[in-house]
Design a protein around this motif. Structure first.
Motif, PDB file in Angstrom:
ATOM      1  N   GLN A   1      -4.110   1.440  -1.540  1.00 31.38           N
ATOM      2  CA  GLN A   1      -2.904   0.825  -1.001  1.00 31.38           C
ATOM      3  C   GLN A   1      -1.748   1.817  -1.009  1.00 31.38           C
ATOM      4  O   GLN A   1      -0.897   1.800  -0.110  1.00 31.38           O
ATOM      5  CB  GLN A   1      -2.528  -0.426  -1.791  1.00 31.38           C
ATOM      6  CG  GLN A   1      -1.387  -1.198  -1.149  1.00 31.38           C
ATOM      7  CD  GLN A   1      -1.594  -2.701  -1.175  1.00 31.38           C
ATOM      8  OE1 GLN A   1      -1.445  -3.324  -2.216  1.00 31.38           O
ATOM      9  NE2 GLN A   1      -1.935  -3.292  -0.035  1.00 31.38           N
ATOM     10  N   MET A   2      -1.710   2.722  -2.005  1.00 26.51           N
ATOM     11  CA  MET A   2      -0.720   3.796  -1.996  1.00 26.51           C
ATOM     12  C   MET A   2      -0.813   4.623  -0.721  1.00 26.51           C
ATOM     13  O   MET A   2       0.184   5.137  -0.217  1.00 26.51           O
ATOM     14  CB  MET A   2      -0.958   4.755  -3.174  1.00 26.51           C
ATOM     15  CG  MET A   2      -0.575   4.276  -4.525  1.00 26.51           C
ATOM     16  SD  MET A   2      -0.897   5.619  -5.701  1.00 26.51           S
ATOM     17  CE  MET A   2      -1.143   4.685  -7.200  1.00 26.51           C
ATOM     18  N   ALA A   3      -2.039   4.783  -0.214  1.00 23.63           N
ATOM     19  CA  ALA A   3      -2.295   5.642   0.939  1.00 23.63           C
ATOM     20  C   ALA A   3      -2.007   4.948   2.262  1.00 23.63           C
ATOM     21  O   ALA A   3      -2.190   5.562   3.319  1.00 23.63           O
ATOM     22  CB  ALA A   3      -3.744   6.122   0.908  1.00 23.63           C
ATOM     23  N   GLY A   4      -1.598   3.688   2.235  1.00 22.98           N
ATOM     24  CA  GLY A   4      -1.286   2.974   3.461  1.00 22.98           C
ATOM     25  C   GLY A   4      -2.368   2.035   3.940  1.00 22.98           C
ATOM     26  O   GLY A   4      -2.249   1.455   5.020  1.00 22.98           O
ATOM     27  N   VAL A   5      -3.439   1.875   3.154  1.00 25.18           N
ATOM     28  CA  VAL A   5      -4.496   0.925   3.515  1.00 25.18           C
ATOM     29  C   VAL A   5      -4.019  -0.482   3.164  1.00 25.18           C
ATOM     30  O   VAL A   5      -3.367  -0.702   2.130  1.00 25.18           O
ATOM     31  CB  VAL A   5      -5.803   1.256   2.766  1.00 25.18           C
ATOM     32  CG1 VAL A   5      -6.900   0.259   3.122  1.00 25.18           C
ATOM     33  CG2 VAL A   5      -6.242   2.681   3.096  1.00 25.18           C
ATOM     34  N   VAL A   6      -4.337  -1.446   4.004  1.00 27.83           N
ATOM     35  CA  VAL A   6      -3.903  -2.828   3.790  1.00 27.83           C
ATOM     36  C   VAL A   6      -5.104  -3.758   3.947  1.00 27.83           C
ATOM     37  O   VAL A   6      -6.113  -3.395   4.575  1.00 27.83           O
ATOM     38  CB  VAL A   6      -2.790  -3.228   4.782  1.00 27.83           C
ATOM     39  CG1 VAL A   6      -1.531  -2.417   4.537  1.00 27.83           C
ATOM     40  CG2 VAL A   6      -3.260  -3.070   6.231  1.00 27.83           C
ATOM     41  N   PRO A   7      -5.031  -4.965   3.374  1.00 25.11           N
ATOM     42  CA  PRO A   7      -6.109  -5.940   3.590  1.00 25.11           C
ATOM     43  C   PRO A   7      -6.354  -6.146   5.078  1.00 25.11           C
ATOM     44  O   PRO A   7      -5.417  -6.225   5.874  1.00 25.11           O
ATOM     45  CB  PRO A   7      -5.567  -7.208   2.918  1.00 25.11           C
ATOM     46  CG  PRO A   7      -4.615  -6.710   1.874  1.00 25.11           C
ATOM     47  CD  PRO A   7      -3.975  -5.490   2.478  1.00 25.11           C
ATOM     48  N   GLY A   8      -7.613  -6.238   5.429  1.00 26.13           N
ATOM     49  CA  GLY A   8      -7.978  -6.389   6.836  1.00 26.13           C
ATOM     50  C   GLY A   8      -8.351  -5.092   7.513  1.00 26.13           C
ATOM     51  O   GLY A   8      -8.919  -5.114   8.619  1.00 26.13           O
TER      52      GLY A   8
END
Length: 454
Positions: free
Chosen positions: A141-148
């Motif tokens: 999530q730090m890297a910009g990944v989000v659920p979905g």
């Protein structure tokens, strides 16, 4: 990255310097005060030392030899009273000598390749798996990944911790996993197009290879759905990252971890400080020591990273010497996180080459080559001996536009690279220019050094 098209509003905002609205996976752990972090670490350290002493005979014997009991650990500085652990300990106790729980409680095993001796074997119980996936989820999530997000795995699935570790954590965050595995690059590109992949998990050298193959196939990376690259398994020099980001039109981040202490997820890069990585301090106590003496270095100074996992039940490890050279800073980050940040590991205390009495690190060669127009990030260092003297050669791969049929032009270019390398390395070396694509690409870790002296 100024000329890069960024896909995704959150990433675009972050790269423009707006971090306020970016999600943080575990705000209580990642944004705690330094006093809160240190208090939690001490509480967990006391419990971890007691657990390890009671359940692992090797540590109990070493601590008894040092005259240290679990009750003696009253401050975080007391960790220095405990014995160091290194890879040799895990090899000497192969396979289960350091395990602290019965095998029927172990739900998963992982191991190193064992190419230099007995493999390193580690185990996880259900608690360990929860901690591992939690560390990965916050890291991505730090890297910009989000659920979905749809995450395509280009690591191999097997005893290597990278593939399964990222798989579990991405799923925990709420991503759809595409378990493609390693190899068959054309198939990877087809899957990105067919499945709408948004996240690619790979070594940086393999990601660049995927990029190159796609370009030869006529694939338009700017129009692809891919927007995030999660890299690991090997160092990613800044020039290599910049090239991948520019050519694939994605944002790439690194992460750090070791099989011996958990796997990937020990630290990860946020979008606010691209040269540093946030340590999961609620799960890992870090030290930075002088590699020669084992004594702590000053805050912010470079030394060897030593890690003590604070939540490891199946195979607890105390003061693991990583041999990775880095420095750690504790000031809060612009992303809002307060956890300590380690500089990305570029070299190890045990990968240093000694050439005619001079210390040479591969990262120094990378830094020189990254500043030379016309060469790719791919290189190979070959060391041998002639008439009792060490020789070093650097194989440098050229970009297509730099390759010439003119011997004079190529020879002048070669000699200019030799001069630049000597100015930094302080030792002479021979440069061999290699045609585009001439340095072997692999799906795993890139091999940069071939030492023939042994």
């Amino acid at each position: 990255m100024a000329d890069m098209t960024v896909k995704g509003a959150a990433l675009a905002a972050a790269l423009a310097g707006n971090f306020a609205d970016l999600p943080i996976y575990d705000r209580r752990a990642e944004c705690a005060s330094r006093d809160e972090i240190r208090a939690l670490q001490l509480e967990k350290l006391k419990a971890q030392v007691a657990w390890t002493y009671e359940r692992v005979a090797w540590y109990r014997a070493r601590m008894d030899e040092l005259g240290v009991a679990p009750a003696d650990i009253q401050t975080l500085d007391d960790v220095r009273r405990l014995p160091f652990t290194d890879k040799s300990v895990l090899r000497d106790t192969f396979p289960y000598g350091l395990f602290a729980v019965p095998m029927e409680q172990v739900v998963e095993l992982h191991a190193s390749s064992g190419t230099t001796g007995k493999p390193i074997v580690v185990g996880y119980n259900a608690h360990d798996m929860d901690v591992w996936s939690d560390c990965i989820a916050r890291m991505v999530q730090m890297a910009g990944v989000v659920p979905g997000d749809r995450a395509q795995m280009a690591f191999g699935y097997g005893m290597f911790t990278g593939g399964f570790g990222l798989h579990y954590g991405l799923q925990k965050l709420g991503c759809t996993m595409i378990p493609a595995g390693s190899g068959n690059t054309e198939r990877h590109i087809a899957m990105i197009e067919d499945y709408g992949t948004t996240v690619l998990v790979a070594t940086p050298s393999y990601a660049l290879h995927v990029c190159e193959v796609g370009e030869k196939m006529g694939y338009d990376w700017e129009k692809s759905t891919l927007r995030v690259g999660l890299f690991g398994g090997e160092p990613c020099p800044p020039a290599l990252k910049a090239e991948i980001e520019s050519r694939m039109h994605i944002v790439c981040t690194d992460n750090y971890g070791l099989t011996e202490v958990m796997g990937p997820g020990v630290s990860g890069e946020c979008l606010a400080a691209r040269d540093m990585q946030h340590i999961a301090e609620d799960h890992f106590l870090w030290e930075v020591v002088d590699p020669a003496t084992g004594e702590p270095v000053g805050e912010g100074e470079v030394g060897e990273l030593v890690l003590t996992p604070l939540d490891k039940q199946a195979i607890p490890v105390l003061r693991y010497r990583t041999h990775d050279l880095t420095r750690v800073v504790c000031e809060p980050c612009r992303c809002g996180r307060t956890t300590a940040r380690m500089q990305k590991v570029r070299s190890r205390s045990d990968d240093m080459l000694i050439i005619r009495g001079t210390n040479v690190f591969p990262s120094q060669v990378e830094d020189v080559l990254s500043g030379i127009e016309g060469v790719t990030p791919h290189y190979r260092i070959v060391v041998d001996t002639q008439d009792g003297l060490d020789r070093m050669a650097v194989h440098v791969e050229l970009k297509p536009e730099s390759f010439s049929d003119s011997f004079e032009a190529m020879d002048a270019f070669r000699r200019s690279i030799e001069e630049k390398l000597k100015g930094v390395l302080l030792v002479g070396c021979k440069v061999r220019l290699v045609e585009p694509g001439g340095i072997e690409r692999t799906t795993g870790k890139a091999k940069h050094v071939e030492d023939l002296r042994k």
